[in-house]
Scaffold this active site. Structure first.
Site, PDB file in Angstrom:
ATOM      1  N   GLY A   1       0.832  -1.199   0.000  1.00  0.00           N
ATOM      2  CA  GLY A   1       0.000   0.000   0.000  1.00  0.00           C
ATOM      3  C   GLY A   1       0.866   1.247   0.000  1.00  0.00           C
ATOM      4  O   GLY A   1       2.040   1.207   0.370  1.00  0.00           O
ATOM      5  N   CYS A   2       0.266   2.351  -0.406  1.00  0.00           N
ATOM      6  CA  CYS A   2       1.036   3.596  -0.507  1.00  0.00           C
ATOM      7  C   CYS A   2       1.464   4.105   0.868  1.00  0.00           C
ATOM      8  O   CYS A   2       2.636   4.421   1.081  1.00  0.00           O
ATOM      9  CB  CYS A   2       0.242   4.657  -1.260  1.00  0.00           C
ATOM     10  SG  CYS A   2      -1.439   4.914  -0.668  1.00  0.00           S
ATOM     11  N   TYR A   3       0.516   4.176   1.818  1.00  0.00           N
ATOM     12  CA  TYR A   3       0.882   4.638   3.156  1.00  0.00           C
ATOM     13  C   TYR A   3       1.906   3.711   3.818  1.00  0.00           C
ATOM     14  O   TYR A   3       2.899   4.191   4.376  1.00  0.00           O
ATOM     15  CB  TYR A   3      -0.356   4.740   4.049  1.00  0.00           C
ATOM     16  CG  TYR A   3      -1.233   5.954   3.812  1.00  0.00           C
ATOM     17  CD1 TYR A   3      -0.722   7.240   3.940  1.00  0.00           C
ATOM     18  CD2 TYR A   3      -2.579   5.819   3.510  1.00  0.00           C
ATOM     19  CE1 TYR A   3      -1.540   8.355   3.758  1.00  0.00           C
ATOM     20  CE2 TYR A   3      -3.402   6.921   3.334  1.00  0.00           C
ATOM     21  CZ  TYR A   3      -2.881   8.194   3.460  1.00  0.00           C
ATOM     22  OH  TYR A   3      -3.685   9.293   3.297  1.00  0.00           O
TER      23      TYR A   3
ATOM     24  N   THR B   1       4.163   1.977   2.514  1.00  0.00           N
ATOM     25  CA  THR B   1       5.478   2.201   1.920  1.00  0.00           C
ATOM     26  C   THR B   1       6.169   3.386   2.581  1.00  0.00           C
ATOM     27  O   THR B   1       7.319   3.288   3.039  1.00  0.00           O
ATOM     28  CB  THR B   1       5.347   2.434   0.405  1.00  0.00           C
ATOM     29  OG1 THR B   1       4.762   1.261  -0.189  1.00  0.00           O
ATOM     30  CG2 THR B   1       6.695   2.706  -0.234  1.00  0.00           C
TER      31      THR B   1
END
Lengths: 349, 349, 349, 349
Positions: free
Chosen positions: D152-154, D156
């Site tokens: 997921g972006c967060y 990361t």
């Protein structure tokens, strides 16, 4: 394509057009960045000023020293204010270094027009050497040019929108209205209340009405295409965004036509123009579709009731409107592939 | 000013024009908000939907029930889609409740024109009752009107820009070009890819070229002012901001004039127009200078070389372009002070 | 409410807090704006500098002249830089004119702390006269104060978020983390690269980590509430928007509790605080819900697994964080209704 | 580096992560884009949907047909919603086509945790095949993986900020607070009121407090690094910008340390991580410095008074937080150079 490397310097590398040149040139397969200059940040690494370049461009910025730089340079890109630019051009040309000047100093052929809009020209004798670098207009051979005047951002969007019609003399020149809209980076990185976030955000305005310095450059471009000097109306506006120009151009056709016929004229005129993309009927470009790219996208609408044409063109003001076009000019100047290093696609969103 | 209280309902209170009506009306000293309707949020408090109104407007939203509402209502503001609006107008008028309709349903006098642009009209027989509510044009007496058609946002900015010149027949009607730019709230609160943040932000585009529904409304306005139906060019654009319209209008003067003469004509025409403010020569309005206000600011430039006029007008599309003008119309309809509740100054920044 | 008129001056009327004071005060029913000063724009009308005020505030700006102004003044609002502010305060107090100082000069009681963060204090002898003007904390009686130190924008959002818990000593002070986010207007109207549109737009950053000048003010506020000086962590961030502060505050409860119990504590503490609005469980404020208003909205989440509280508070940095709170302080200073002239609802959108 | 070409498909090519994959992959020297799928736009050219790709990617979009596609595919990138993704993964794996799944379906190892946050898992039996693809954490060998779960972006941004400290067990896990801020593209291209321009612009808010689905993924990541499952606090916020995540992470050190020591630990841990860049003391990343790039920039501040660390990390949520990391994973999966096709520098401005 040859395998030669062009050794270049960016003079004034920390303004927006300078940084954009560095970004594009560092990925250009046939360029070697030899010098980056900055008066204010001399001694610092480029990547200290712009951490985005950390590990990519760690070159140390130096003050301008033409004698020293000239030794290993093929070409200097000038990103300095007008008048200062002309003086620097002279220094480089004297040392046999070619120049692409991103300032306004060599865009206008006529010294009187220049002086009416910009003040005294430091080196009018060099004007005849300068070639106006908008390759799509096919006005000159850029190969082997010594000095290229890189066009203004608005004139690029405005002239590309209308060039095929002007070239074929299909429009009433006195009907031409250029209603243009630009992002804020067009005003550069210098401090000004008009570029303060809170003054721009959630605001839209016209500016420089009837007196913007790009007006004579557009007039001159149309004259080159038609033989006649028009008196256009040009209204720039400021959009609360960073990059992009959209020009909405209005023109009266001399005789009735159809969308299909006109599209054919545009297609033929731009047949070899790799960076001009024409939209099908009913489709118009948006600035984001050319953002971070060297493309100029064009669409138009013909109102058959009154033979009025509305042409919409979009560019990235810092790329096709400045640094990208400068690299395109460099490619042609040095006999490289015109598109080399310039085929990035806009990120969406 | 009398001390009467006008009892009002906002039909469709949760769209942007509805919310803006509620915000302005709750602070209006001579208005009592009696009903707020919403089909999707019926049963919830208005302040639950819009916490900004917590403690200020805690009214419970109800579904539309004209019979019930009519009992204690003087006036209904309609903020519902066209066609649905006409049907609702009929219901309220039958119950002797006055209506200010913010939709397009009663803006066009000519039913054929309406149907060409919007489809079948549910109640064409009511068209003759409707009065077009742009007070500055002085076309009709709004006092005692039963049904007011509240103008479109673009036509408000465009017509106010050009009305004095049109009224005095100083311009070539076939030269009229309206290049207009709007914030995103003009498209309303409904979901659409074109209103998605990532599709709008850092983007500028034209849209609806040659086919925007406000075109016939502008044409009709000019006809009312001049007696002649023109064939204007109208190009709307989308600005990455929430509120505001800037219209840049181009017109060819019939005979040569001066800035001073034209300014006098504007001043005389708008002498009693409390919400129109004229700028001195060389000064042009920006949208932020009218944001959150009911003002329309106007400035113009005359190019004496070719007798072309560039007029710039700015409004807040949700206020002078919608809810504020509706309240202005209400004030006149009920014999209140025209400016009552509408003199807020734009916040800077 | 009495019918008296307070005669006021805004010193430094052309910065963002100055303009916002003028906008709010011109609509305040018990205020008379007597003088507006500006060094840079003296001689111009306020409405020439800010055309949004055309026809509303056409007062001519004058340079500061305390002797002359003092004659007909009850109160001066100071919107000038720190240190310059202290000197001006002295001049007005000597002439028996009350002062509300929007600078930092009288916010910190302890001169050593002031000097560690801001440099030499021009008038430390006046510190004991100054009352910290955050009415909701109920720390002092503002009525009849001579000199009010108007709080910083971040401390307002941060302290209001946590005051009830601090007051009741429910939290571990060494656990306090204030992660705050502000719009760009917090940096004022002065020119700086960090406020340039292109440097802010499409960007988010932290700044001043570990060294922002509002840190000691928050520490002092908590000490006033608890008797103990904490060592908080405060991280400000810059949001690409003009107005608004959101503070996300993290605190460890000393003993386990429930949302309901804590909400009761907030409600009781803020019972008489007209401008603090508490959100129900699961609901948190957004900055737009307090934009252009004097409200501070607060919501919180309790993680019962680890007794960690996340409190979110939102204010308009220029209103509750500056000019609005200053007017609230003025109202209390002069015995007017606390909310007078300050009950505007945020426009949506 | 070998000269092999990886034949790939992008499943769901018209969402934001899909488009970004296409943009990056078309310029990747060792990739051949074989299929692009879209259910809604099947039959249209990719460049008709996204005119920015005109002349660059004119591939016709097709509906998903695994049997047909599998014949000439090495790898499928899945950009479809969770649950639908797991079903599609199964189909491709059955046909011996490798998969990089950008959905959440294979990020969590523990099926119970998955089901608590996302609902029933369509293919829990495949979970053990899935490798979590965040190369910098050095948790697994990605070479020859059949199925990679793209983070997921967060998670990361959050995990990269803290991994070196977690790995060396230098911090109190129960002190971990992740205050993260994201641009709007993180919510995807689907229509939602929360992504409407007018609801986002000039607004800042927290959302999903205490219940965002990336929480268990961050917890799991920390467990992998430390052996212990923590109970972190994670607060996401929405920034009015299109791209970028900034995570501000707070952690309590177990024992006192210095900035220099900690920087050494970060440097050693990320020695081979080409996409992690560490900032010198006092310097912190901004989202624009990694925009349109695959870099994750990290800076930190140590408050020696209370041994609290503030770590700031920045990524482009669509690149390092999604499509770029997916390509990085592809490079490793197929034995290509890890950085191949991913070394673009962020445009400034």
């Amino acid at each position: 394509m040859t395998s030669k490397q062009v050794s270049i310097a960016v003079i004034g590398a920390t303004g927006y057009t300078g940084v954009e040149l560095v970004r594009l040139l560092q990925e250009h397969p046939q360029v070697k960045i030899t010098h980056l200059t900055s008066e204010s940040f001399a001694g610092k690494k480029f990547s200290e000023c712009f951490p985005a370049f950390s590990g990519r461009v760690d070159t140390t910025l130096s003050p301008l020293d033409v004698d020293k730089m000239a030794k290993d340079l093929d070409l200097a890109f000038l990103c300095v204010p007008h008048q200062e630019a002309a003086k620097t051009v002279k220094l480089f040309l004297d040392k046999k270094v070619k120049v692409i000047d991103l300032s306004a100093d060599f865009r206008l052929n006529d010294v009187k027009t220049y002086e009416a809009w910009y003040g005294p020209h430091p080196h009018p004798e060099l004007l005849e050497k300068a070639i106006y670098g908008m390759p799509e207009l096919q006005l000159s051979n850029l190969k082997n040019a010594e000095l290229i005047a890189n066009p203004g951002c608005y004139p690029t969007a405005c002239l590309l929108a209308i060039a095929p019609l002007a070239h074929h003399k299909l429009i009433h020149l006195d009907s031409l209205i250029f209603d243009a809209k630009s992002g804020v980076s067009g005003a550069g990185r210098k401090l000004a209340l008009g570029s303060h976030f809170c003054e721009v955000n959630e605001n839209f305005k016209a500016y420089g009405i009837g007196k913007h310095r790009h007006t004579p450059e557009i007039n001159q471009g149309i004259k080159k295409l038609t033989g006649q000097l028009p008196s256009i109306t040009f209204t720039p506006h400021l959009v609360p965004m960073t990059r992009g120009i959209l020009a909405t151009v209005y023109a009266q056709l001399k005789s009735s036509s159809t969308h299909q016929d006109l599209l054919k004229i545009y297609q033929d005129y731009y047949q070899k123009a790799s960076f001009v993309r024409l939209r099908p009927e009913g489709n118009f470009p948006e600035t984001r579709e050319v953002r971070n790219s060297n493309f100029c996208d064009i669409g138009f609408h013909l109102d058959t009731q009154n033979q009025r044409l509305t042409v919409v063109s979009a560019i990235d003001n810092l790329i096709k409107g400045a640094s990208g076009q400068a690299i395109q000019n460099m490619n042609l100047m040095f006999g490289l592939e015109e598109t080399c290093g310039l085929l990035q696609t806009s990120p969406i969103p």
